[in-house]
Design a protein around this motif. Structure first.
Motif, PDB file in Angstrom:
ATOM      1  N   UNK A 259       0.920  -1.030   0.134  1.00  0.00           N
ATOM      2  CA  UNK A 259      -0.020  -0.040  -0.084  1.00  0.00           C
ATOM      3  C   UNK A 259       0.767   1.283  -0.082  1.00  0.00           C
ATOM      4  N   UNK A 260       1.940   1.114   0.799  1.00  0.00           N
ATOM      5  CA  UNK A 260       2.794   2.268   0.904  1.00  0.00           C
ATOM      6  C   UNK A 260       3.451   2.809  -0.591  1.00  0.00           C
ATOM      7  N   UNK A 261       3.970   1.582  -1.184  1.00  0.00           N
ATOM      8  CA  UNK A 261       4.567   1.833  -2.482  1.00  0.00           C
ATOM      9  C   UNK A 261       3.496   2.355  -3.551  1.00  0.00           C
ATOM     10  N   UNK A 262       2.203   1.688  -3.443  1.00  0.00           N
ATOM     11  CA  UNK A 262       1.296   2.222  -4.466  1.00  0.00           C
ATOM     12  C   UNK A 262       1.074   3.698  -4.295  1.00  0.00           C
ATOM     13  N   UNK A 263       0.849   4.002  -2.932  1.00  0.00           N
ATOM     14  CA  UNK A 263       0.520   5.245  -2.583  1.00  0.00           C
ATOM     15  C   UNK A 263       1.798   6.276  -2.998  1.00  0.00           C
ATOM     16  N   UNK A 264       3.052   6.017  -3.209  1.00  0.00           N
ATOM     17  CA  UNK A 264       4.041   6.688  -3.490  1.00  0.00           C
ATOM     18  C   UNK A 264       4.066   7.023  -5.159  1.00  0.00           C
ATOM     19  N   UNK A 265       3.413   5.736  -5.865  1.00  0.00           N
ATOM     20  CA  UNK A 265       3.408   5.994  -7.423  1.00  0.00           C
ATOM     21  C   UNK A 265       2.401   6.767  -7.758  1.00  0.00           C
ATOM     22  N   UNK A 266       1.288   6.640  -7.077  1.00  0.00           N
ATOM     23  CA  UNK A 266      -0.057   7.574  -7.418  1.00  0.00           C
ATOM     24  C   UNK A 266       0.253   8.925  -7.240  1.00  0.00           C
ATOM     25  N   UNK A 267       1.138   9.311  -6.044  1.00  0.00           N
ATOM     26  CA  UNK A 267       1.306  10.544  -5.738  1.00  0.00           C
ATOM     27  C   UNK A 267       2.732  11.194  -6.227  1.00  0.00           C
TER      28      UNK A 267
END
Length: 519
Positions: free
Chosen positions: A26-34
């Motif tokens: 979830x942390x890595x997905x949030x970084x990519x999305x932001x």
């Protein structure tokens, strides 16, 4: 087409397929999305928990032309190129075989050039802890000030070997061991895709044997399926392939140990050996079995943390009532020591036999846990009536006149007499095993202010009680209970003495004889 191992065939290709690492995904997905992507990541964790798989997914996601909720689409040219290995800007390096300064200098020279395809040049360095000190120093400057288009992903199973200067420049993510339930669900899902019939119990045993590693679980399952190809994979099949031992054997073994049945233990071990079971695995599984017994014994809610059926839990509860907690802990200690020795031994069976004899014969050891074990065995024999004092028949001709008991030449000091009169009250506050040790002791007097506690020669009670901390404990209890300050000493009868030599009327009612010794 050649066969592909299960762990390679079903390697996760998107973040959603990664199991048991939701906090990282979830942390890595949030970084990519932001669009808040760092320049260096450190993935730590035991083998088979998804470090390299997540690194590859992340490398595709940051370069993907059409990412979907932070995951790569796996359809665009960049994703297909990375998957096929033809994409030149995602480089995987095995630090175990490329651990020199020159290898890192080559990376430093290459990163001067912008990526020909995609947004980022990604370096995935596996087993990074294997780099030499010189290589780490060469990597340090690059990690400190990398170009904006370069991304480093370092993976390791031993983060403590990485210099702190490297750690401080990376975002660290710790991969957890994957739970048995998560592994079992994933294995069952994959078996349905493969159209292979497998028992739930077999799947759960494989998941438990994997010890938190999804890759190990898939490799073990692959091995079991290959051995019984075309057949339904049963629990017994899995035990046969992995060289494991069924819990029913452990149940029989622990009962033989509790009963002190050395021959029964040896017969069970012979049965295990003849079945071809792996002895190192047997030792580890027996430690786990003892751990479950200890949890059941010490906690009412232990059934919630033990992975076993309701019937197995009930059997464990019955067995746990047969043995004290400190005895179980002694068993675990002995087998844990054995587990460290057996890995490198050529005589595994002999070492296990020695350990089983230690379990059944606590007199072989002299630590406090072994003494407690011996006392517990004696208590059970007394309760069951196995120990009975038999009076020897004496003929009239052999009867001897009783020896006159020694009488004090002077009165017993009042404070000591007060202690003796209230001994039953005092003893209730003395903790085990010392209260048990004192059962066989007798009183005597030394001087005007010292209470002697006397033991027979060879008594384990003297060895257990003749310690400053135990004497201080009894002295404190005496002071608190009857408000008397009495000096206490421990001693042993000489070989030519017996308790019958001492007598004092004032204490005869509590069945403890008091006399005066010449010291």
């Amino acid at each position: 087409m050649s066969y592909t191992a299960l762990y390679r065939k079903f390697r996760p290709s998107t973040f959603d397929e990664v199991k048991g690492q939701d906090h990282i995904v979830q942390t890595l997905k949030n970084q990519i999305n932001a669009n808040r992507i760092g320049h260096a990541y450190l993935f730590c964790g035991t083998r088979g928990t998804g470090k390299t798989s997540v690194a590859k997914i992340f490398a595709r996601a940051v370069n993907c032309e059409h990412p979907m909720d932070g995951s790569p689409c796996n359809e665009c040219d960049v994703c297909r190129g990375i998957n096929s290995g033809s994409f030149m800007n995602v480089i995987e390096i095995d630090a175990a075989s490329n651990n020199g300064v020159d290898n890192i200098r080559q990376i430093r020279d290459e990163i001067q050039y912008t990526p020909s395809n995609g947004k980022y040049t990604v370096y995935i360095i596996d087993e990074v802890h294997m780099l030499s000190i010189g290589a780490f120093n060469a990597l340090l400057k690059t990690l400190e000030e990398p170009p904006s288009y370069v991304l480093f992903i370092l993976a390791t199973t031993e983060p403590h070997k990485i210099p702190i200067t490297i750690l401080s420049r990376c975002q660290r993510y710790d991969f957890k061991r994957i739970s048995i339930d998560t592994i079992a669900d994933r294995l069952m899902e994959l078996m349905k895709k493969e159209n292979i019939e497998v028992e739930d119990k077999a799947i759960r045993y494989v998941a438990k044997a994997a010890d938190g590693s999804m890759r190990d679980a898939l490799s073990l399952l692959d091995q079991c399926i290959a051995f019984y190809l075309g057949q339904k994979l049963t629990y017994e099949n899995v035990l046969e392939v992995l060289g494991a031992v069924d819990n029913e054997i452990f149940s029989r073994l622990i009962k033989s140990v509790i009963q002190g049945d050395v021959v029964g233990c040896m017969n069970l071990l012979d049965e295990i050996v003849m079945q071809g079971r792996e002895l190192g695995q047997f030792v580890n599984d027996f430690i786990w079995y003892l751990r479950n017994l200890m949890l059941i014994r010490t906690s009412d809610g232990a059934a919630d943390v033990i992975d076993a059926s309701a019937e197995r839990i009930q059997a464990l509860k019955e067995e746990a009532q047969m043995i004290e907690t400190d005895v179980i802990m002694r068993y675990i200690r002995i087998f844990s020591e054995l587990s460290g020795q057996i890995k490198y031994s050529s005589q595994k069976r002999v070492l296990i036999e020695i350990a089983l004899i230690k379990l059944t014969q606590p007199a072989m050891e002299h630590d406090i846990s072994s003494l407690n074990n011996r006392m517990a065995i004696i208590e059970k024999k007394i309760e069951s009536g196995d120990i009975v004092t038999k009076a020897q028949p004496v003929t009239e001709a052999k009867k001897e006149k009783p020896k006159p008991k020694k009488v004090f030449a002077k009165p017993v000091p009042a404070d000591i007499q007060e202690v003796v009169n209230n001994w039953g009250k005092i003893k209730r506050h003395i903790s085990n095993p010392y209260r048990i040790y004192l059962e066989d002791a007798r009183f005597s007097v030394k001087g005007d202010d010292t209470l002697l506690i006397v033991f027979n020669p060879g008594s384990i009670g003297y060895e257990g009680c003749n310690k400053p901390e135990v004497i201080d404990m009894i002295t404190d209890i005496v002071r608190e209970e009857i408000k008397k300050q009495v000096k206490i000493e421990m001693t042993i009868l000489e070989n030519n003495q017996n308790f019958g030599d001492y007598y004092m009327e004032v204490v005869s009612k509590i069945n403890m004889e008091v006399g005066e010794e010449d010291f």
